[in-house]
Design a protein around this motif. Structure first.
Motif, short mmCIF file in Angstrom:
data_model
loop_
_atom_site.label_atom_id
_atom_site.label_comp_id
_atom_site.label_asym_id
_atom_site.label_seq_id
_atom_site.Cartn_x
_atom_site.Cartn_y
_atom_site.Cartn_z
N VAL A 53 0.81 -1.21 0.00
CA VAL A 53 0.00 0.00 0.00
C VAL A 53 0.85 1.26 0.00
N VAL A 75 1.95 6.57 -0.37
CA VAL A 75 0.83 5.65 -0.18
C VAL A 75 0.01 5.65 -1.46
N GLU A 112 -5.52 4.31 -3.51
CA GLU A 112 -6.61 3.50 -2.95
C GLU A 112 -6.50 3.34 -1.43
N SER A 113 -5.31 3.56 -0.88
CA SER A 113 -5.10 3.37 0.56
C SER A 113 -4.96 4.68 1.32
N THR A 117 -6.70 5.89 5.07
CA THR A 117 -6.99 4.68 5.86
C THR A 117 -6.08 4.53 7.08
N ALA A 121 -2.80 4.21 6.62
CA ALA A 121 -1.60 3.52 6.13
C ALA A 121 -0.38 4.44 6.17
#
Length: 77
Positions: free
Chosen positions: A3, A23, A26-27, A30, A32
């Motif tokens: 990610v 990152v 899509e992540s 979140t 991350a």
């Protein structure tokens, strides 16, 4: 699945730079990025780094919020 990524570059004894932290889109949002950043800080501490510097663009508001939220302050380039 990866990610994101990041690295640490030693500049001088006790000082390192966080490099190429990223990152995938899509992540983002979140947690991350925060997790990667924490891992990089922890790794630097285990390597006797006491000062971490980093650089990002003034328009990268998400990164600035992450770094400032972690206690970093802005400095002139």
């Amino acid at each position: 699945m990866s990610v994101g990524c990041g690295g640490i570059r030693h500049l001088e004894p006790g000082t390192a730079e966080i490099k190429r932290m990223y990152v995938i889109s899509e992540s983002r949002g979140t947690g991350a990025g925060r997790a990667i950043f924490q891992m990089l800080e922890d790794t630097a501490q285990r390597c006797d780094v006491r000062r971490i510097v980093l650089e990002t663009g003034v328009g990268n508001h998400a990164a600035l919020a992450l770094y400032e939220g972690a206690g970093y302050t802005r400095a002139p380039s």
